[in-house]
Design an enzyme around this catalytic site. Structure first.
Site, short mmCIF file in Angstrom:
data_model
loop_
_atom_site.label_atom_id
_atom_site.label_comp_id
_atom_site.label_asym_id
_atom_site.label_seq_id
_atom_site.Cartn_x
_atom_site.Cartn_y
_atom_site.Cartn_z
N HIS A 105 5.00 0.22 2.09
CA HIS A 105 5.27 -0.48 0.83
C HIS A 105 6.56 0.03 0.21
O HIS A 105 7.18 0.99 0.68
CB HIS A 105 4.09 -0.35 -0.15
CG HIS A 105 3.99 0.98 -0.84
ND1 HIS A 105 3.19 1.18 -1.94
CD2 HIS A 105 4.58 2.17 -0.61
CE1 HIS A 105 3.29 2.43 -2.35
NE2 HIS A 105 4.13 3.06 -1.56
N CYS A 120 9.71 6.02 -4.00
CA CYS A 120 8.91 4.83 -3.66
C CYS A 120 9.71 3.54 -3.84
O CYS A 120 9.28 2.48 -3.39
CB CYS A 120 7.63 4.79 -4.47
SG CYS A 120 6.32 5.79 -3.74
N HIS A 140 8.50 2.52 3.00
CA HIS A 140 8.01 3.78 3.55
C HIS A 140 6.51 3.64 3.73
O HIS A 140 5.89 2.75 3.15
CB HIS A 140 8.35 4.96 2.62
CG HIS A 140 7.68 4.82 1.28
ND1 HIS A 140 8.21 4.07 0.27
CD2 HIS A 140 6.50 5.29 0.81
CE1 HIS A 140 7.41 4.10 -0.78
NE2 HIS A 140 6.36 4.83 -0.47
N HIS A 189 2.35 5.06 4.10
CA HIS A 189 1.33 6.01 3.63
C HIS A 189 0.12 5.93 4.56
O HIS A 189 -0.18 4.88 5.12
CB HIS A 189 0.85 5.67 2.22
CG HIS A 189 1.85 5.95 1.15
ND1 HIS A 189 2.12 7.22 0.70
CD2 HIS A 189 2.64 5.13 0.43
CE1 HIS A 189 3.04 7.16 -0.26
NE2 HIS A 189 3.38 5.91 -0.43
N ASP A 227 -4.52 -2.79 7.36
CA ASP A 227 -4.04 -1.77 8.29
C ASP A 227 -2.80 -2.23 9.05
O ASP A 227 -2.75 -3.36 9.57
CB ASP A 227 -5.16 -1.41 9.28
CG ASP A 227 -4.80 -0.18 10.12
OD1 ASP A 227 -4.16 0.75 9.57
OD2 ASP A 227 -5.16 -0.15 11.31
N HIS A 228 -1.80 -1.35 9.10
CA HIS A 228 -0.52 -1.62 9.79
C HIS A 228 0.23 -2.81 9.21
O HIS A 228 0.98 -3.49 9.91
CB HIS A 228 -0.72 -1.79 11.30
CG HIS A 228 -0.94 -0.48 11.99
ND1 HIS A 228 -2.08 0.27 11.82
CD2 HIS A 228 -0.16 0.23 12.83
CE1 HIS A 228 -1.99 1.38 12.53
NE2 HIS A 228 -0.82 1.39 13.14
N GLU A 231 -3.76 8.00 -1.80
CA GLU A 231 -2.48 7.57 -1.24
C GLU A 231 -1.78 8.74 -0.55
O GLU A 231 -1.07 8.58 0.43
CB GLU A 231 -1.59 7.00 -2.34
CG GLU A 231 -0.34 6.32 -1.78
CD GLU A 231 0.44 5.58 -2.86
OE1 GLU A 231 0.47 4.35 -2.81
OE2 GLU A 231 0.98 6.25 -3.76
NI NI Z 1 4.75 5.06 -1.79
#
Ligand code: NI
Length: 135
Positions: free
Chosen positions: A15, A34, A40, A42, A80-81, A125
């Site tokens: 995200h 962020c 990037h 998580h 996911d992914h 997160e």
């Molecule tokens: Ni982030």
């Protein structure tokens, strides 16, 4: 007498946190790393908890096998992914913060449970940052 049962789950997603109506400087000031334009990732750790009464016939509050299948279908298969900003329609115009992801997960799961259950979502997160929501 109410008991709480929980199932843990996990997904990876990318995200960025960014408001297009703000300047790059403002975005970086508020969202820090962020706001990085190239996204990037998580490793999200999720706990889904259900509070309710023990069913005297089964001895269960809720069948954890069923809960596992619901989480797989509604959360893992959906998030996911993925690139949350680009792949998930709910985040087209909404920042995919841990808070907003937690609300999305709650909204996708709550429809499975009658009012005799209280649903709580806990989303990590990072190992140290997490959000809790129960409606
Ligand atoms: Ni982030």
């Amino acid at each position: 007498m109410n008991l709480t049962i929980s199932r843990k789950s996990h997904f990876n997603a990318a995200h960025k946190l960014y408001r297009p109506d703000w300047s790059d400087e403002e975005n970086e000031k508020v969202f820090g790393k962020c706001a990085n334009k190239n996204f990037h990732g998580h490793n999200y750790d999720l706990t889904v908890s259900l509070t309710g009464k023990v069913n005297p016939e089964t001895g269960y509050v809720y069948d954890l096998g069923k809960l596992k299948d619901i989480i797989k279908k509604e959360v893992e298969d959906y998030l996911d992914h993925k690139n949350l900003n680009l792949d998930i329609p709910e985040f087209k115009n909404l920042n995919p913060t841990a808070e907003n992801i937690t609300i999305l997960i709650y909204d996708r799961l709550i429809k499975y449970f009658k009012s005799d259950y209280k649903l709580k979502i806990t989303l990590f997160e990072t190992p140290r940052n997490f959000v809790e929501y129960s409606g």
